[in-house]
Design a protein around this motif. Structure first.
Motif, PDB file in Angstrom:
ATOM      1  N   UNK A 140       0.834  -1.296   0.079  1.00  0.00           N
ATOM      2  CA  UNK A 140      -0.189   0.079  -0.110  1.00  0.00           C
ATOM      3  C   UNK A 140       0.766   1.140  -0.018  1.00  0.00           C
ATOM      4  N   UNK A 141       1.714   1.085   0.880  1.00  0.00           N
ATOM      5  CA  UNK A 141       2.740   2.158   0.725  1.00  0.00           C
ATOM      6  C   UNK A 141       3.457   2.665  -0.567  1.00  0.00           C
ATOM      7  N   UNK A 142       3.949   1.570  -1.038  1.00  0.00           N
ATOM      8  CA  UNK A 142       4.594   1.705  -2.234  1.00  0.00           C
ATOM      9  C   UNK A 142       3.443   2.248  -3.374  1.00  0.00           C
ATOM     10  N   UNK A 143       2.218   1.847  -3.373  1.00  0.00           N
ATOM     11  CA  UNK A 143       1.189   2.247  -4.315  1.00  0.00           C
ATOM     12  C   UNK A 143       0.970   3.654  -4.312  1.00  0.00           C
ATOM     13  N   UNK A 144       0.928   4.094  -2.846  1.00  0.00           N
ATOM     14  CA  UNK A 144       0.684   5.502  -2.570  1.00  0.00           C
ATOM     15  C   UNK A 144       1.725   6.364  -3.121  1.00  0.00           C
ATOM     16  N   UNK A 145       2.853   5.662  -2.990  1.00  0.00           N
ATOM     17  CA  UNK A 145       3.965   6.843  -3.436  1.00  0.00           C
ATOM     18  C   UNK A 145       4.014   6.598  -4.978  1.00  0.00           C
ATOM     19  N   UNK A 146       3.946   5.570  -5.820  1.00  0.00           N
ATOM     20  CA  UNK A 146       3.777   5.719  -7.137  1.00  0.00           C
ATOM     21  C   UNK A 146       2.648   6.534  -7.542  1.00  0.00           C
ATOM     22  N   UNK A 147       1.647   6.626  -6.930  1.00  0.00           N
ATOM     23  CA  UNK A 147       0.636   7.440  -7.595  1.00  0.00           C
ATOM     24  C   UNK A 147       0.713   8.971  -7.140  1.00  0.00           C
ATOM     25  N   UNK A 148       1.666   9.386  -6.512  1.00  0.00           N
ATOM     26  CA  UNK A 148       1.763  10.592  -6.065  1.00  0.00           C
ATOM     27  C   UNK A 148       1.185  11.470  -4.884  1.00  0.00           C
ATOM     28  N   UNK A 149       0.321  10.270  -4.309  1.00  0.00           N
ATOM     29  CA  UNK A 149      -0.360  10.890  -2.905  1.00  0.00           C
ATOM     30  C   UNK A 149       0.453  10.823  -1.900  1.00  0.00           C
ATOM     31  N   UNK A 150       1.715  10.132  -1.635  1.00  0.00           N
ATOM     32  CA  UNK A 150       2.773   9.984  -0.834  1.00  0.00           C
ATOM     33  C   UNK A 150       3.880  10.713  -1.489  1.00  0.00           C
ATOM     34  N   UNK A 151       4.228  11.818  -0.966  1.00  0.00           N
ATOM     35  CA  UNK A 151       5.271  12.608  -1.614  1.00  0.00           C
ATOM     36  C   UNK A 151       6.460  12.766  -0.966  1.00  0.00           C
ATOM     37  N   UNK A 152       6.442  13.088   0.471  1.00  0.00           N
ATOM     38  CA  UNK A 152       7.651  13.407   1.084  1.00  0.00           C
ATOM     39  C   UNK A 152       7.931  12.187   2.336  1.00  0.00           C
ATOM     40  N   UNK A 153       9.311  12.170   2.610  1.00  0.00           N
ATOM     41  CA  UNK A 153       9.519  11.256   3.488  1.00  0.00           C
ATOM     42  C   UNK A 153       9.115  11.268   4.907  1.00  0.00           C
ATOM     43  N   UNK A 154       8.871  12.402   5.578  1.00  0.00           N
ATOM     44  CA  UNK A 154       8.075  12.401   6.814  1.00  0.00           C
ATOM     45  C   UNK A 154       6.792  11.722   6.772  1.00  0.00           C
ATOM     46  N   UNK A 155       5.994  12.121   5.941  1.00  0.00           N
ATOM     47  CA  UNK A 155       4.683  11.382   5.741  1.00  0.00           C
ATOM     48  C   UNK A 155       4.859   9.932   5.303  1.00  0.00           C
ATOM     49  N   UNK A 156       5.991   9.469   4.576  1.00  0.00           N
ATOM     50  CA  UNK A 156       6.050   8.305   4.215  1.00  0.00           C
ATOM     51  C   UNK A 156       6.441   7.201   5.562  1.00  0.00           C
ATOM     52  N   UNK A 157       7.303   7.889   6.400  1.00  0.00           N
ATOM     53  CA  UNK A 157       7.722   7.472   7.620  1.00  0.00           C
ATOM     54  C   UNK A 157       6.429   7.211   8.440  1.00  0.00           C
ATOM     55  N   UNK A 158       5.558   8.352   8.721  1.00  0.00           N
ATOM     56  CA  UNK A 158       4.469   8.057   9.440  1.00  0.00           C
ATOM     57  C   UNK A 158       3.336   7.101   8.934  1.00  0.00           C
ATOM     58  N   UNK A 159       3.068   7.072   7.509  1.00  0.00           N
ATOM     59  CA  UNK A 159       2.212   5.905   6.965  1.00  0.00           C
ATOM     60  C   UNK A 159       2.714   4.537   7.183  1.00  0.00           C
ATOM     61  N   UNK A 160       3.967   4.438   7.222  1.00  0.00           N
ATOM     62  CA  UNK A 160       4.493   3.230   7.621  1.00  0.00           C
ATOM     63  C   UNK A 160       4.257   2.611   9.090  1.00  0.00           C
ATOM     64  N   UNK A 161       4.242   3.879   9.835  1.00  0.00           N
ATOM     65  CA  UNK A 161       4.176   3.289  11.240  1.00  0.00           C
ATOM     66  C   UNK A 161       2.807   3.058  11.706  1.00  0.00           C
ATOM     67  N   UNK A 162       1.966   3.190  10.783  1.00  0.00           N
ATOM     68  CA  UNK A 162       0.374   3.100  11.274  1.00  0.00           C
ATOM     69  C   UNK A 162      -0.334   1.923  10.593  1.00  0.00           C
ATOM     70  N   UNK A 163      -0.425   0.783  10.904  1.00  0.00           N
ATOM     71  CA  UNK A 163      -1.103  -0.125  10.324  1.00  0.00           C
ATOM     72  C   UNK A 163      -2.652   0.114  10.208  1.00  0.00           C
ATOM     73  N   UNK A 164      -2.941  -0.165   9.111  1.00  0.00           N
ATOM     74  CA  UNK A 164      -4.824   0.495   8.972  1.00  0.00           C
ATOM     75  C   UNK A 164      -5.605  -0.442   9.586  1.00  0.00           C
ATOM     76  N   UNK A 165      -5.283  -1.750   9.680  1.00  0.00           N
ATOM     77  CA  UNK A 165      -6.033  -3.056  10.264  1.00  0.00           C
ATOM     78  C   UNK A 165      -6.333  -2.877  11.519  1.00  0.00           C
ATOM     79  N   UNK A 166      -5.544  -2.072  12.116  1.00  0.00           N
ATOM     80  CA  UNK A 166      -5.745  -1.828  13.824  1.00  0.00           C
ATOM     81  C   UNK A 166      -7.045  -1.092  13.833  1.00  0.00           C
TER      82      UNK A 166
END
Length: 372
Positions: free
Chosen positions: A11-37
């Motif tokens: 999911x992180x890779x897909x959002x990065x490729x689509x341009x929704x996830x654009x900067x490292x601080x937000x990429x790290x934040x998104x990677x730290x939060x599992x959506x299934x929880x």
């Protein structure tokens, strides 16, 4: 690597490729939060081919639950104001009232919020708490205040956040009133749609701060706006484009129409523009500017389908139908509703049909205007 970790990475890779996830601080934040929880209470899946729409529950551990949690899709989590997936066996045909927004839109909006490392953020609409969790992972949790209208939804979000060791300022209340206790904020972000930007959001945002909110109407077209708050207590800014849609805040939902007027009366003329313009997202947004209190119906009248707009405030209405390759309109009430629509669209066409990104929202104590 566990199944959820692999799906999360995809999911992180897909959002990065689509341009929704654009900067490292937000990429790290998104990677730290599992959506299934945030979806352990399950979600509803639309049943294919049903009219009206039917929804079936998908519970934790069930077929497709984990894959659904990490799909880049909005997931309905509550129906008819109180019903959650565990309440249903089979299917339900009622309106969704709460959902988990698709992650790419959550991250796109958080990127567009332009936060700094010490920005104080007010989030309107906690929902499942997923976006709140991403905010906490990016900022210190004491900088995050999130308000949720539904107390049960708020309680479930608090439990989900606590499982991840996150304890932001969570408030159960009317998000349209903001939360003055923690004001002023540097940023306000709304995960519900509004017809007009509430004055409280502007009052609780410091001068120079930003408000990110989806502005829409009862004809179902909406767009994300980013407003800058000014020293004089006004706010203005552009629409950002992309056709963003959220459920309207409950106090902004249209009222029941009740008894319909006699649609066989009224004055009829040939229409300059037909009802097909209401099928286009951009032109429908422009129509909403001319008829902000109008709701749309499709009815059988005199053996033909007619598109009807009814102004819930004034009672004015218009009905359009196509005959022999031309559009006819019949209208009645205090205001000539379709005349106002055609006049507004005429100005828009004369200006070269500017895109929604070329429109500017201006909010003052006297009200909200949108212009190009």
């Amino acid at each position: 690597m566990s199944d959820h970790e692999q799906l999360h990475r995809q999911l992180i890779d897909s959002m990065t490729a689509s341009g929704s996830l654009r900067t490292q601080p937000w990429k790290r934040a998104a990677a730290a939060v599992p959506r299934h929880e945030f979806l352990r209470s399950g979600f509803f899946r639309l049943v294919d081919g049903t009219t009206p729409s039917a929804w079936a529950p998908v519970l934790e551990g069930g077929d497709g639950w984990l894959e659904g949690c990490y799909a880049d899709e909005s997931l309905v989590t509550q129906i008819a104001g109180t019903i959650v997936p565990a309440d249903i066996r089979g299917e339900i045909m009622r309106q969704p009232t709460s959902s988990s927004t698709l992650p790419s839109l959550v991250l796109r909006m958080l990127e567009d919020l332009q936060v700094g490392p010490e920005s104080k953020v007010l989030e309107i609409g906690t929902g499942t708490g997923y976006s709140t969790g991403v905010l906490c992972a990016r900022l210190r949790e004491e900088y995050v205040t999130s308000i949720e209208y539904d107390e049960d939804v708020a309680a479930r979000a608090q439990t989900s956040l606590a499982r991840l060791g996150m304890y932001p300022n969570l408030v159960a209340g009317d998000g349209l009133l903001g939360h003055g206790e923690n004001a002023p904020y540097d940023r306000v972000i709304a995960t519900c749609g509004v017809r007009t930007v509430p004055a409280a959001w502007i009052e609780q945002t410091r001068a120079g701060g930003l408000i990110l909110a989806t502005i829409g109407g009862w004809l179902g077209s909406s767009e994300l706006a980013r407003l800058t708050v000014h020293e004089d207590g006004t706010a203005s800014g552009p629409l950002l484009g992309g056709g963003v849609s959220f459920m309207l805040a409950r106090p902004h939902l249209p009222p029941p129409l009740g008894l319909l007027p006699d649609l066989s009366t009224g004055k009829e003329r040939e229409a300059v523009l037909g009802a097909d313009i209401l099928n286009n997202w951009t032109s429908r947004f422009v129509v909403q500017l001319a008829a902000p209190h109008a709701q749309r119906l499709t009815l059988q009248q005199a053996g033909r389908n007619e598109d009807v707009l009814i102004d819930a405030e004034s009672g004015s209405w218009c009905a359009l139908y196509e005959e022999d390759g031309r559009w006819l309109v019949r209208q009645d009430g205090p205001d000539a509703l379709w005349d106002a629509v055609e006049e507004q669209l005429g100005r828009w066409h004369a200006a070269g049909t500017p895109t929604l990104e070329e429109l500017t929202v201006i909010v003052t104590p006297q009200g909200q205007t949108i212009r190009w």
